[in-house]
Scaffold this motif. Structure first.
Motif, PDB file in Angstrom:
ATOM      1  N   PHE A   1       0.824  -1.216   0.000  1.00 37.09           N
ATOM      2  CA  PHE A   1       0.000   0.000   0.000  1.00 37.09           C
ATOM      3  C   PHE A   1       0.853   1.260   0.000  1.00 37.09           C
ATOM      4  CE2 PHE A   1      -3.125  -3.095   1.665  1.00 37.09           C
ATOM      5  CZ  PHE A   1      -4.116  -2.878   0.733  1.00 37.09           C
TER       6      PHE A   1
ATOM      7  N   LEU B   1       1.616   1.878  -3.597  1.00 31.21           N
ATOM      8  CA  LEU B   1       0.492   2.526  -4.276  1.00 31.21           C
ATOM      9  C   LEU B   1       0.416   4.001  -3.901  1.00 31.21           C
ATOM     10  CD1 LEU B   1      -2.398  -0.121  -4.100  1.00 31.21           C
ATOM     11  CD2 LEU B   1      -0.739   0.282  -5.925  1.00 31.21           C
TER      12      LEU B   1
ATOM     13  N   TYR C   1       0.371   7.116  -6.386  1.00 32.50           N
ATOM     14  CA  TYR C   1      -0.691   8.129  -6.251  1.00 32.50           C
ATOM     15  C   TYR C   1      -0.089   9.536  -6.307  1.00 32.50           C
ATOM     16  CZ  TYR C   1      -3.901  11.215  -3.736  1.00 32.50           C
ATOM     17  OH  TYR C   1      -4.690  12.263  -3.343  1.00 32.50           O
TER      18      TYR C   1
ATOM     19  N   LEU D   1      -6.959   6.290  -7.505  1.00 33.82           N
ATOM     20  CA  LEU D   1      -6.449   5.595  -6.320  1.00 33.82           C
ATOM     21  C   LEU D   1      -7.495   4.612  -5.801  1.00 33.82           C
ATOM     22  CD1 LEU D   1      -4.311   5.195  -4.122  1.00 33.82           C
ATOM     23  CD2 LEU D   1      -5.395   7.082  -2.862  1.00 33.82           C
TER      24      LEU D   1
ATOM     25  N   ALA E   1      -6.853   0.788  -5.211  1.00 38.75           N
ATOM     26  CA  ALA E   1      -6.928   0.275  -3.841  1.00 38.75           C
ATOM     27  C   ALA E   1      -7.897  -0.891  -3.706  1.00 38.75           C
ATOM     28  CB  ALA E   1      -7.322   1.397  -2.886  1.00 38.75           C
TER      29      ALA E   1
ATOM     30  N   TYR F   1      -4.802  -8.367  -2.222  1.00 40.16           N
ATOM     31  CA  TYR F   1      -4.536  -8.454  -0.788  1.00 40.16           C
ATOM     32  C   TYR F   1      -4.025  -9.826  -0.352  1.00 40.16           C
ATOM     33  CZ  TYR F   1      -8.044  -4.751  -1.357  1.00 40.16           C
ATOM     34  OH  TYR F   1      -8.758  -3.667  -1.791  1.00 40.16           O
TER      35      TYR F   1
END
Length: 550
Positions: A90, A93, A97, A113, A117, A122
């Protein structure tokens, strides 16, 4: 209202995997176990490989350092490794972003985003494996490439050094080398860069790559010969050295078709949008954002090529054929959606019908290809992929909201729906989060069903190993008899590497398997000779002590 429901459902999928942080033993015993065993006990196994001959020869040096540091600083290694993997993923990411914010502004970037997300990678972000850390470090490389685009020599040195580290997180990182060289060539052609600067960039990148990778290996105590070949990857080099099977070409073609089909479904829109917008603007005017997206796309292409070669070589092993290894490349999906934020918003605003037809058609072709390879026998195992496992089950299954339907049917309908939404110009930031959440719900259900099958068994094994170890701890050496690697990994970790693990097929237990042992922990219903006294019998294992000779 619809967006709120999508967000709630996406949060539910995320929380399902957050809940997995806290289990003390590996869930993916084969892979998680191999990484942890090699990290914690690799030096002992190098001295005495007979202690556990069949553990995979993975050699992810930098990730092993991380495992050992966390083990030294914490009381719960596996949960912390899962947390670090998720934070890396994360966090990566988040870096991408920031690129999207600089390219499009905060409001537009937030929409993309959200798409990134809710993509359900996961399963491997929240795992004690290097996948989450790898995705995070690759995102850092992309971010550094973007931020240093105006200083090509500095960029080459930084990216090369980080790439050297990336390879020692996972050997797949070598794709960055090919992608960067290809990017330099493209940029040189577009901007008519002098040959000297091009060669200087490539040379500096290669030097930094080799210095960092070799340096880490030397610090780790490897010989110079091993250190300079750090990028070969021990386990993968072993597999690539195999003689290919007679049907290897067909297996590799099937694997490539499966991966390309899934890639078309998930990233055709950002790839086509970026290509159309850059073409309209003029390729010679491609800027840092365009080239950064191209670099990520080249990394994806290199990864697909690498996995295809791997499947070609692994065709000789029946259990490794006809599998779709989505975990090796699905994390590129959220990356590409974020990096394409500017061309996607421009493409969406332009209302170009022809390119929307092309994008929707690419999704449908990808869906047809995916369904085709599934019909030809490609397997979607819950431990091989993430979002793609939404297509795993053709069987009818009851869902909580009462609708009976096979997940493959529902995933196909959702894909048809998002293709139609793309064609009809439904806002991307509405259609695609809903689609990814739908894949997340379906794939998570498949994952939960698989975990439910093994959870009770794993809990029993953990408890029984604790009891058996206590009853046999005074007898050394102890041997653990297994019939598959998952059992061996769990036992070796739970017993802190203080045992000898030997693999024996189910059936009568030969005395040779118990040679020199004073105690034995045996998986399965099989009994050693009369000189052994049973001291514990559980559902999964039994423990024995050798009686003194009369």
């Amino acid at each position: 209202m619809g967006q709120a429901l999508v967000l709630c459902a996406g949060a539910g999928v995320l929380l399902f995997y957050v809940n997995r942080l806290f289990a003390e033993l590996p869930l993916y015993a084969a892979d998680e176990g191999a990484y942890l065993i090699r990290a914690l006990y690799g030096r002992e196994l190098a001295i005495d490989p007979d202690r556990y001959k069949t553990v995979q020869p993975v050699a992810n040096t930098l990730y092993f350092w991380l495992v050992r540091w966390v083990d030294a600083l914490s009381l719960n290694l596996v949960p912390w490794m899962r947390l670090i993997g998720a934070a890396s993923y994360f966090g990566g990411l988040g870096l991408l972003y920031l690129i999207a914010v600089k390219e499009t502004g905060r409001k537009v970037a937030l929409g993309f985003l959200l798409i990134a997300a809710v993509f359900p990678y996961y399963r491997y972000a929240f795992a004690a494996m290097p996948d989450g850390v790898y995705a995070g470090l690759l995102s850092l490389i992309i971010y550094v490439l973007y931020r240093t685009s105006s200083r090509p020599l500095l960029s080459a040195g930084l990216v090369g050094g980080l790439a050297g580290g990336l390879v020692l997180i996972k050997p797949h990182g070598v794709v960055v080398v090919a992608a960067y060289v290809a990017l330099c060539l493209v940029e040189a052609l577009l901007r008519r860069t002098p040959l000297g600067l091009l060669l200087g960039r490539v040379a500096l990148f290669g030097l930094a790559f080799m210095v960092v990778g070799t340096g880490i290996e030397l610090i780790d105590g490897q010989s110079l010969g091993q250190a300079v070949t750090f990028f070969s990857g021990t386990a993968y080099a072993e597999h690539l050295g195999r003689e290919p099977a007679a049907n290897a070409v067909g297996i590799a073609a099937l694997s490539a078709t499966a991966m390309l089909s899934l890639t078309a479904v998930l990233v055709a829109v950002p790839v086509i949008a970026a290509a159309v917008v850059i073409h309209q603007r003029g390729w010679r005017r491609a800027d840092a954002g365009d080239l950064t997206f191209l670099f990520a796309a080249l990394c994806l292409a290199g990864t697909l090529a690498m996995v295809t070669i791997f499947s070609f070589k692994m065709a000789v092993i029946e259990t490794e054929t006809k599998r779709l290894w989505g975990r090796y490349f699905e994390f590129f999906v959220p990356m590409l959606w974020l990096l394409a934020a500017r061309p996607l918003s421009t493409w969406e605003a332009s209302g170009a019908y022809k390119s929307r037809v092309l994008a929707a058609g690419a999704i449908l072709v990808g869906l047809a290809g995916l369904l085709g390879v599934l019909a030809l026998g490609v397997q979607l195992n819950p431990w091989d992929g993430t979002a793609v496992t939404a297509f795993a089950s053709p069987d009818v299954m009851p869902f909580l909201f009462g609708y009976p339907g096979g997940s493959r049917v529902l995933a196909t309908l959702a894909t048809l729906g998002v293709a139609l939404a793309t064609l009809m110009a439904v806002p991307l930031r509405r259609a695609w989060p809903a689609y990814f959440v739908a894949l997340g719900l379906l794939s998570t259900k498949a994952d939960d069903a698989w975990v439910g099958e093994i959870a009770t068994q794993r809990q029993a094994i953990e408890h029984e190993l604790h009891v058996a170890s206590a009853l046999t701890s005074h007898t050394i050496p102890a041997v653990v008899i297994i019939d598959n690697g998952n059992q061996g990994h769990v036992a070796f970790l739970r017993l802190r590497g203080k045992v000898i693990v030997r693999t024996e097929p189910l059936g009568p237990l030969p005395e040779s398997a118990l040679l020199d042992a004073q105690s034995a922990i045996v998986f399965g219903d099989r009994t050693p000779g009369p000189q052994w006294r049973k001291v514990f019998s559980g559902r999964e294992i039994a423990a024995y002590i050798r009686e003194p000779a009369q």
